[in-house]
Design an enzyme around this catalytic site. Structure first.
Site, PDB file in Angstrom:
ATOM      1  N   CYS A   2       0.841  -1.172   0.000  1.00  0.00           N
ATOM      2  CA  CYS A   2       0.000   0.000   0.000  1.00  0.00           C
ATOM      3  C   CYS A   2       0.879   1.225   0.000  1.00  0.00           C
ATOM      4  O   CYS A   2       2.096   1.130   0.167  1.00  0.00           O
ATOM      5  CB  CYS A   2      -0.854   0.018   1.267  1.00  0.00           C
ATOM      6  SG  CYS A   2      -1.702  -1.534   1.566  1.00  0.00           S
ATOM      7  N   ARG A  27       1.037   1.720  -5.890  1.00  0.00           N
ATOM      8  CA  ARG A  27       1.227   0.681  -4.879  1.00  0.00           C
ATOM      9  C   ARG A  27      -0.062  -0.058  -4.545  1.00  0.00           C
ATOM     10  O   ARG A  27      -0.057  -0.986  -3.738  1.00  0.00           O
ATOM     11  CB  ARG A  27       1.798   1.307  -3.600  1.00  0.00           C
ATOM     12  CG  ARG A  27       3.109   2.020  -3.833  1.00  0.00           C
ATOM     13  CD  ARG A  27       3.548   2.738  -2.588  1.00  0.00           C
ATOM     14  NE  ARG A  27       4.076   1.814  -1.616  1.00  0.00           N
ATOM     15  CZ  ARG A  27       5.359   1.475  -1.512  1.00  0.00           C
ATOM     16  NH1 ARG A  27       6.240   2.016  -2.329  1.00  0.00           N
ATOM     17  NH2 ARG A  27       5.754   0.631  -0.605  1.00  0.00           N
ATOM     18  N   TRP A  74      -3.726  -1.988  -1.333  1.00  0.00           N
ATOM     19  CA  TRP A  74      -3.803  -3.227  -2.108  1.00  0.00           C
ATOM     20  C   TRP A  74      -4.129  -4.299  -1.083  1.00  0.00           C
ATOM     21  O   TRP A  74      -3.315  -4.610  -0.213  1.00  0.00           O
ATOM     22  CB  TRP A  74      -2.488  -3.512  -2.814  1.00  0.00           C
ATOM     23  CG  TRP A  74      -2.576  -4.688  -3.742  1.00  0.00           C
ATOM     24  CD1 TRP A  74      -3.057  -4.700  -5.017  1.00  0.00           C
ATOM     25  CD2 TRP A  74      -2.174  -6.036  -3.471  1.00  0.00           C
ATOM     26  NE1 TRP A  74      -2.974  -5.965  -5.548  1.00  0.00           N
ATOM     27  CE2 TRP A  74      -2.442  -6.809  -4.627  1.00  0.00           C
ATOM     28  CE3 TRP A  74      -1.622  -6.675  -2.363  1.00  0.00           C
ATOM     29  CZ2 TRP A  74      -2.175  -8.168  -4.707  1.00  0.00           C
ATOM     30  CZ3 TRP A  74      -1.355  -8.043  -2.451  1.00  0.00           C
ATOM     31  CH2 TRP A  74      -1.629  -8.773  -3.609  1.00  0.00           C
ATOM     32  N   ASN A  98       1.452  -0.319   5.688  1.00  0.00           N
ATOM     33  CA  ASN A  98       1.853  -1.009   4.461  1.00  0.00           C
ATOM     34  C   ASN A  98       2.603  -2.265   4.895  1.00  0.00           C
ATOM     35  O   ASN A  98       3.551  -2.174   5.672  1.00  0.00           O
ATOM     36  CB  ASN A  98       2.772  -0.091   3.638  1.00  0.00           C
ATOM     37  CG  ASN A  98       3.469  -0.837   2.513  1.00  0.00           C
ATOM     38  OD1 ASN A  98       2.916  -1.781   1.946  1.00  0.00           O
ATOM     39  ND2 ASN A  98       4.687  -0.422   2.198  1.00  0.00           N
ATOM     40  N   GLY A  99       2.181  -3.423   4.407  1.00  0.00           N
ATOM     41  CA  GLY A  99       2.876  -4.663   4.777  1.00  0.00           C
ATOM     42  C   GLY A  99       1.898  -5.655   5.385  1.00  0.00           C
ATOM     43  O   GLY A  99       0.685  -5.548   5.199  1.00  0.00           O
ATOM     44  N   GLU A 479       6.480 -13.672 -21.821  1.00  0.00           N
ATOM     45  CA  GLU A 479       6.139 -12.266 -21.628  1.00  0.00           C
ATOM     46  C   GLU A 479       4.826 -11.927 -22.348  1.00  0.00           C
ATOM     47  O   GLU A 479       3.977 -11.209 -21.812  1.00  0.00           O
ATOM     48  CB  GLU A 479       7.292 -11.381 -22.130  1.00  0.00           C
ATOM     49  CG  GLU A 479       7.038  -9.889 -22.145  1.00  0.00           C
ATOM     50  CD  GLU A 479       6.768  -9.272 -20.779  1.00  0.00           C
ATOM     51  OE1 GLU A 479       6.778  -9.994 -19.766  1.00  0.00           O
ATOM     52  OE2 GLU A 479       6.513  -8.051 -20.738  1.00  0.00           O
ATOM     53  N   LYS A 483       1.613 -10.495 -20.367  1.00  0.00           N
ATOM     54  CA  LYS A 483       0.986  -9.222 -20.731  1.00  0.00           C
ATOM     55  C   LYS A 483      -0.500  -9.435 -21.026  1.00  0.00           C
ATOM     56  O   LYS A 483      -1.354  -8.668 -20.570  1.00  0.00           O
ATOM     57  CB  LYS A 483       1.635  -8.592 -21.973  1.00  0.00           C
ATOM     58  CG  LYS A 483       2.992  -7.982 -21.810  1.00  0.00           C
ATOM     59  CD  LYS A 483       3.016  -6.636 -21.141  1.00  0.00           C
ATOM     60  CE  LYS A 483       3.302  -6.813 -19.679  1.00  0.00           C
ATOM     61  NZ  LYS A 483       4.700  -6.911 -19.293  1.00  0.00           N
ATOM     62  N   GLU A 486      -2.550 -10.210 -17.815  1.00  0.00           N
ATOM     63  CA  GLU A 486      -2.731  -9.188 -16.785  1.00  0.00           C
ATOM     64  C   GLU A 486      -3.621  -8.052 -17.222  1.00  0.00           C
ATOM     65  O   GLU A 486      -4.291  -7.461 -16.386  1.00  0.00           O
ATOM     66  CB  GLU A 486      -1.387  -8.690 -16.231  1.00  0.00           C
ATOM     67  CG  GLU A 486      -0.585  -7.776 -17.096  1.00  0.00           C
ATOM     68  CD  GLU A 486       0.666  -7.267 -16.362  1.00  0.00           C
ATOM     69  OE1 GLU A 486       1.674  -7.085 -17.034  1.00  0.00           O
ATOM     70  OE2 GLU A 486       0.638  -7.042 -15.133  1.00  0.00           O
ATOM     71  N   HIS A 502       4.889 -32.304 -25.075  1.00  0.00           N
ATOM     72  CA  HIS A 502       4.960 -33.090 -23.836  1.00  0.00           C
ATOM     73  C   HIS A 502       3.749 -32.853 -22.944  1.00  0.00           C
ATOM     74  O   HIS A 502       3.790 -33.138 -21.746  1.00  0.00           O
ATOM     75  CB  HIS A 502       6.259 -32.759 -23.088  1.00  0.00           C
ATOM     76  CG  HIS A 502       7.476 -33.129 -23.869  1.00  0.00           C
ATOM     77  ND1 HIS A 502       7.881 -34.424 -24.048  1.00  0.00           N
ATOM     78  CD2 HIS A 502       8.350 -32.372 -24.584  1.00  0.00           C
ATOM     79  CE1 HIS A 502       8.962 -34.465 -24.803  1.00  0.00           C
ATOM     80  NE2 HIS A 502       9.259 -33.224 -25.146  1.00  0.00           N
ATOM     81  N   LYS A 602       1.116  -1.730  -9.300  1.00  0.00           N
ATOM     82  CA  LYS A 602       2.347  -1.533 -10.066  1.00  0.00           C
ATOM     83  C   LYS A 602       3.552  -2.064  -9.291  1.00  0.00           C
ATOM     84  O   LYS A 602       4.447  -2.669  -9.859  1.00  0.00           O
ATOM     85  CB  LYS A 602       2.515  -0.036 -10.368  1.00  0.00           C
ATOM     86  CG  LYS A 602       3.774   0.316 -11.130  1.00  0.00           C
ATOM     87  CD  LYS A 602       3.701  -0.199 -12.546  1.00  0.00           C
ATOM     88  CE  LYS A 602       4.974   0.058 -13.337  1.00  0.00           C
ATOM     89  NZ  LYS A 602       5.062  -0.863 -14.482  1.00  0.00           N
TER      90      LYS A 602
HETATM   91  O1  M6R Z   1       9.084  -3.394 -10.040  1.00  0.00           O
HETATM   92  P1  M6R Z   1       9.476  -4.801 -10.438  1.00  0.00           P
HETATM   93  O2  M6R Z   1      10.133  -4.838 -11.767  1.00  0.00           O
HETATM   94  O3  M6R Z   1      10.275  -5.494  -9.392  1.00  0.00           O
HETATM   95  O4  M6R Z   1       8.106  -5.566 -10.577  1.00  0.00           O
HETATM   96  C1  M6R Z   1       8.095  -6.931 -10.839  1.00  0.00           C
HETATM   97  C2  M6R Z   1       6.723  -7.392 -11.272  1.00  0.00           C
HETATM   98  O5  M6R Z   1       5.778  -7.131 -10.269  1.00  0.00           O
HETATM   99  C3  M6R Z   1       6.273  -6.723 -12.570  1.00  0.00           C
HETATM  100  O6  M6R Z   1       7.191  -6.908 -13.601  1.00  0.00           O
HETATM  101  C4  M6R Z   1       4.908  -7.283 -13.009  1.00  0.00           C
HETATM  102  O7  M6R Z   1       5.033  -8.621 -13.368  1.00  0.00           O
HETATM  103  C5  M6R Z   1       4.350  -6.464 -14.176  1.00  0.00           C
HETATM  104  N1  M6R Z   1       3.048  -5.964 -13.830  1.00  0.00           N
HETATM  105  C6  M6R Z   1       4.242  -7.225 -15.430  1.00  0.00           C
HETATM  106  O8  M6R Z   1       3.792  -6.424 -16.478  1.00  0.00           O
END
Ligand code: M6R
Length: 607
Positions: A2, A27, A74, A98-99, A479, A483, A486, A502, A602
């Site tokens: 958070c 956050r 969050w 936060n935590g 990747e 993408k 998410e 497999h 994020k």
């Molecule tokens: O800030 P970071 O690069 O450590 O974050 C890692 C992941 O949380 C981040 O890459 C996440 O997977 C993205 N939302 C993917 O697009």
């Protein structure tokens, strides 16, 4: 995970707190809330959902007071409802957190037995009741907070406000970051310096276990043993201006289109185009002597390390491994003497990666990091920092940070190869030239936007999508799947092309698009054979390849996206573009919240 803010000021605090919270929404954005003191009493406004809901509530029902605390959440424990939104409060204190307080059940039972009544499903609420209990037992606020913190297990940053004292905030941290901001007769707490940038550029980053007592006149800081300590005040470079979307509908689109520019900035920070060589920032790491490289990261940053592993092995013959941060420190990972652990992160604050970093340091490894936020915790804790120059990345889906991570990691691999005497000078010249061409080639790849937007209309109809690739294209398959998942909420998986037979090939039918990433490289023929196996079973293939690859692949594919031809070593940088655009346009077709997709944040600052 958070964002938290505290202000002891001289003007209305709530509008300032909202400004700071806007800068912390990366956050978490499940709910938001503010508490202030007016006439010495605690008053709160809280709203589920995005910060704008809290803004609307405050518009109708303002919150007076010159001291206050704020929170953007969050959710970890308890649904993202108004009742579970922070700040949590008793009649004596209000707290933002936060935590995670891991031993909250035990504390809640203990406090319930003492007559405390819990109103929420959160772990945080125990902090409120424990500090309140300590105050009732006659402790002053500082002693009450210090005694409470000693009872908590887990990672946390807390800011506490006390009824009746409009000149006091107490903040403390363990595992989660917390900064103190110094104004002119005003003092601040913030999860990061960026949150405080509209108010001050003078900050102290609290150290592990610190507890800071803020009054308008300044800060008194105690360490984990309650000894008074001095911590340096630094001038932060965090900019006060909020980044805007420019002419784009979403931050993600803007960030995808910024890639040629920011990759250019990043690569030029490492590659000297005149000498055609790589120069690394000075540090205590001697790459010629590294015995093993262990790369650790999460999510998209972890995918960047998967690509980098090929580079470190191929260009530097450096024994290398990658690990997901949340797994790394719970295995008996063998970290050999002389090894370097390299942590890759956009934010530099990801809790799992930060914890892994501390684990590797404790095991005697040299610590290197590739981070986008120069003042982040990971940067501050590293022996060598290799920054990406992507600029602020706001969209939850990482795009430009990823491509810049690849730029840095490729440079590092070249430098390591030279330092280890395994990369001949002519190879370094060729590779640096090619790397410097990548921003232009990414610009070329972006020109496929229109065709990708129309293909996305088809992908949006799917419930499941498979991505596959070999070698350096395998991580890009992962990747692409990440993408798509998410931001469009379509189930997707990325596989090594050779692995499909497999098991996963059982999923293939005409309803499961298979996206094949196959630039014309040494593994092309093998990937195309795997593609044929999919098509032979009725699978619909979208082929992402270059001109030569499309010519050789035959006519039977369902749809095609062309990427520019480039040195196969750096192909992941161009292949990343179509998978990003495909996810973006699929999300648009599905009408999802592209920049702030459901359930995500994020920066993931809880384990
Ligand atoms: O800030 P970071 O690069 O450590 O974050 C890692 C992941 O949380 C981040 O890459 C996440 O997977 C993205 N939302 C993917 O697009």
């Amino acid at each position: 995970m958070c964002g938290i803010v505290g202000i002891i000021g001289n003007e209305e605090a709530a509008p300032l707190i909202v400004e700071a919270l806007k800068r912390l929404e990366y956050r978490g954005y499940d709910s938001a809330g503010i508490a202030t003191l007016h006439d010495g009493q605690i008053d709160r406004r809280r709203a589920p959902g995005k910060l704008r809901n809290l803004g609307a509530l405050l518009g109708k029902d303002p919150l007076p007071g010159v001291i206050g605390i704020g929170h953007t959440r969050w959710a970890t424990h308890g649904a993202p409802t108004e009742n579970n939104a922070h700040p949590h409060a008793s009649d004596s204190v209000a707290v933002v957190h936060n935590g995670i307080i891991e031993n909250f059940r035990e504390l809640r039972d203990e406090l319930t037995a003492k007559g405390h009544v819990f109103a929420t499903e959160t772990d945080t609420e125990v902090t409120v009741h424990l500090v309140t209990e300590n105050l009732r037992r006659g402790m002053d606020p500082v002693a009450a907070a210090q005694a409470a913190v000693k009872r908590f297990d887990g990672a946390f940053a807390l800011v506490i406000m006390f009824r009746g004292d409009e000149d006091l905030l107490i903040g403390t941290r363990r595992g989660s970051p917390l900064a103190v901001g110094y104004g002119d007769g005003e003092m601040y707490f913030g999860s990061d310096a960026f949150a405080l940038a509209p108010f001050t550029n003078r900050v102290t980053y609290l150290e592990e276990g610190d507890l800071a007592v803020l009054r308008r006149s300044g800060a008194t800081i105690f360490d984990v043993k309650d000894n008074r300590v001095e911590r340096p005040i630094v001038l932060t470079q965090a900019g006060a201006a909020l980044v805007d979307k420019g002419n784009h509908r979403h931050f993600m689109a803007k960030e995808i289109y910024e890639q040629p520019e920011v990759l250019g900035h990043t690569v030029h920070a490492y590659v000297n185009g005149v000498t055609e060589s790589v120069a690394l920032p000075k540090s205590s790491i001697d790459w010629s002597a590294v015995t093993k490289l262990t790369m650790v990261a999460c999510g998209t940053s972890s995918i960047a390390t998967n690509i980098a592993q090929y580079w470190f092995e191929q260009l530097a013959q450096l024994p290398s491994g990658t690990d997901i941060a949340s797994e790394f420190r719970y295995r008996d990972t063998v970290l050999i003497p002389g090894g370097v652990s390299l942590f890759v992160s956009q934010s530099g604050e990801t809790a799992d990666t930060l914890a892994a970093l501390k684990h590797a340091r404790a095991a005697g490894q040299k610590i290197a990091s590739v981070v986008n936020v120069a003042e982040s915790s990971m940067a501050r804790e590293s022996d060598a920092v290799y920054p990406t120059h992507a600029g602020p990345e706001i969209g939850v889906a990482s795009t430009k940070a990823f491509v810049c991570q690849l730029g840095v990691l490729a440079s590092l691999a070249i430098a390591a190869g030279r330092a280890r005497g395994v990369l001949p000078r002519d190879a370094e010249i060729r590779l640096t030239r090619r790397l410097l061409e990548m921003p232009r080639l990414i610009g070329e790849a972006l020109k496929q936007e229109e065709i990708i937007a129309s293909i996305a209309q088809e992908i949006a109809k799917a419930r499941d999508v498979l991505f596959m690739g070999r070698g350096l294209s395998y991580p890009i398959a992962m990747e692409g799947a990440l993408k798509l998942k998410e931001i469009s909420y379509i189930h997707a998986e990325g596989y090594a092309a050779g692995e499909l037979k497999h098991g996963p090939i059982a999923l293939i039918d005409e309803n499961v698009p298979v996206i094949v990433i196959a630039p014309h490289d040494a593994l092309f023929e093998k990937t195309i054979s795997n593609m044929q196996e999919v098509m032979a079973r009725g699978g619909k293939v979208l082929l992402i390849s270059d001109k030569r690859g499309h010519e050789l692949a035959g006519d039977n594919v369902w749809m095609r996206i062309e990427i520019p031809e480039c040195d196969p070593v750096f192909a992941p940088l161009v292949s990343a573009v179509p998978v990003q655009l495909l996810a973006y346009y699929t999300a648009l077709a599905k009408g999802t919240d592209v920049d702030q997709p459901r359930n995500l944040a994020k920066s993931v600052t809880v384990e």
